[in-house]
Scaffold this active site. Structure first.
Site, PDB file in Angstrom:
ATOM      1  N   ASP A  82      -1.764   5.720  -5.433  1.00 58.29           N
ATOM      2  CA  ASP A  82      -2.492   6.239  -6.592  1.00 58.29           C
ATOM      3  C   ASP A  82      -1.659   7.263  -7.349  1.00 58.29           C
ATOM      4  OD1 ASP A  82      -5.029   4.825  -6.110  1.00 58.29           O
ATOM      5  OD2 ASP A  82      -4.958   5.957  -4.250  1.00 58.29           O
ATOM      6  N   LYS A  92      -2.926   8.301  -1.605  1.00 59.20           N
ATOM      7  CA  LYS A  92      -3.409   6.941  -1.412  1.00 59.20           C
ATOM      8  C   LYS A  92      -4.883   6.988  -1.004  1.00 59.20           C
ATOM      9  CE  LYS A  92      -1.099   3.965   0.810  1.00 59.20           C
ATOM     10  NZ  LYS A  92      -1.614   3.040  -0.243  1.00 59.20           N
ATOM     11  N   GLY A  93      -5.533   5.841  -1.099  1.00 60.17           N
ATOM     12  CA  GLY A  93      -6.923   5.774  -0.650  1.00 60.17           C
ATOM     13  C   GLY A  93      -7.906   5.481  -1.757  1.00 60.17           C
ATOM     14  N   GLY A  94      -7.370   5.223  -2.967  1.00 62.18           N
ATOM     15  CA  GLY A  94      -8.251   4.829  -4.064  1.00 62.18           C
ATOM     16  C   GLY A  94      -9.073   3.593  -3.700  1.00 62.18           C
ATOM     17  N   GLY A  95      -8.514   2.771  -2.829  1.00 64.18           N
ATOM     18  CA  GLY A  95      -9.221   1.562  -2.374  1.00 64.18           C
ATOM     19  C   GLY A  95      -9.904   1.764  -1.039  1.00 64.18           C
ATOM     20  N   GLU A 101      -3.923   2.154   6.382  1.00 63.98           N
ATOM     21  CA  GLU A 101      -2.638   2.244   5.672  1.00 63.98           C
ATOM     22  C   GLU A 101      -1.737   3.278   6.344  1.00 63.98           C
ATOM     23  OE1 GLU A 101      -4.135   0.908   1.211  1.00 63.98           O
ATOM     24  OE2 GLU A 101      -4.076   3.034   1.683  1.00 63.98           O
TER      25      GLU A 101
HETATM   26  C1  5RP Z   1      -5.810   1.671  -1.332  1.00 70.26           C
HETATM   27  C2  5RP Z   1      -4.619   2.331  -1.899  1.00 70.26           C
HETATM   28  C3  5RP Z   1      -3.909   1.644  -3.018  1.00 70.26           C
HETATM   29  O1  5RP Z   1      -2.579   1.483  -2.665  1.00 70.26           O
HETATM   30  C4  5RP Z   1      -4.005   2.492  -4.254  1.00 70.26           C
HETATM   31  O2  5RP Z   1      -5.374   2.742  -4.528  1.00 70.26           O
HETATM   32  C5  5RP Z   1      -3.354   1.821  -5.462  1.00 70.26           C
HETATM   33  O3  5RP Z   1      -4.105   0.734  -5.870  1.00 70.26           O
HETATM   34  P1  5RP Z   1      -3.657  -0.232  -7.050  1.00 70.26           P
HETATM   35  O4  5RP Z   1      -2.439  -0.954  -6.600  1.00 70.26           O
HETATM   36  O5  5RP Z   1      -4.852  -1.130  -7.239  1.00 70.26           O
HETATM   37  O6  5RP Z   1      -3.402   0.617  -8.282  1.00 70.26           O
HETATM   38  O7  5RP Z   1      -4.195   3.378  -1.467  1.00 70.26           O
HETATM   39  O8  5RP Z   1      -6.454   2.471  -0.374  1.00 70.26           O
END
Ligand code: 5RP
Length: 215
Positions: A82, A92-95, A101
């Site tokens: 992120d 990280k961790g937006g998802g 991870e």
């Molecule tokens: C998921 C993450 C992703 O790597 C992060 O959110 C980036 O996502 P994207 O590739 O959709 O921009 O850390 O937990």
């Protein structure tokens, strides 16, 4: 930005060697990487996945998903982020996949991070910092984070992680010492994982573009 994500993901394929078991992250950038990996799937032994979402994508492309307990250490991990600072420290961790991870990053010799240019920042913290917490500790952890950092923790309502936990997103941080903050937040009882990847940052960052930039 999706073209930049695709270009970064395509470049990361150069790090995949014959017979490897590849650690695979989560997110839209990684989805492009999985597509590219599928084209060379006969050359790899399989993948270790960081989320149910990536597992479904990998299996959908006919790539075998292996258990980290059986594979042991990995040579390569490819994942998005992120935010990324100049020292390859990441948010990280937006998802919501940060815990698995971080486990795979720790297990891997080389962590290749694939991002589009919007993810590059001088100082981490513009993107709210995700923290995975045990459900019963949600309020306690939020109070401790507020007291410790001054940042505003916001419960990511409706989200349950693959591990059955909750996410707090901490807003309004300016993270000038990411290693220290990662260590401090890790000490709060009830915190499972902090989405700061600074103690174990990326080894290589690929910024998608024409041509991609390898940092
Ligand atoms: C998921 C993450 C992703 O790597 C992060 O959110 C980036 O996502 P994207 O590739 O959709 O921009 O850390 O937990």
């Amino acid at each position: 930005m999706s073209e930049a994500k695709r270009l970064a993901a395509e470049k990361a394929i150069e790090y995949v060697e014959k017979g490897m078991i590849v650690g695979v992250g989560t997110g839209s950038t990684v989805a492009y990487f999985i597509e590219a990996l599928a084209r060379i799937k006969d050359r790899i032994e399989g993948a270790v996945s960081s989320s149910e979402q990536s597992t479904a994508l990998l299996k959908g492309h006919g790539i075998e998903v292996l258990d980290l307990n059986h594979t042991g250490g990995l040579s390569l991990y490819v994942d998005g982020a992120d935010e990324c600072d100049g020292n390859k420290n990441l948010i990280k961790g937006g998802g919501a996949a940060l815990t698995r991870e971080k486990i795979i990053a720790e297990a891997s010799e080389t962590f290749v991070c694939i991002v589009d240019p919007s993810k590059q920042v001088p100082v981490l913290g513009r993107f709210p910092l995700p923290v995975e917490v045990i459900p019963m500790a949600r309020s306690l952890v939020a109070r401790r984070i507020l007291a410790l950092t001054g940042g505003q923790p916001v419960w990511r309502d409706g989200v349950v992680t693959d591990n059955g936990n909750l996410i707090l997103d901490v807003h309004n941080l300016s993270i000038t010492d990411p290693v220290k903050l990662e260590q401090e937040l890790n000490q709060i009882p009830g915190v499972v994982t902090v989405g700061l990847f600074a103690r174990r940052p990326a080894d290589v960052v690929i910024v998608g573009g024409q041509p991609p930039q390898v940092l």
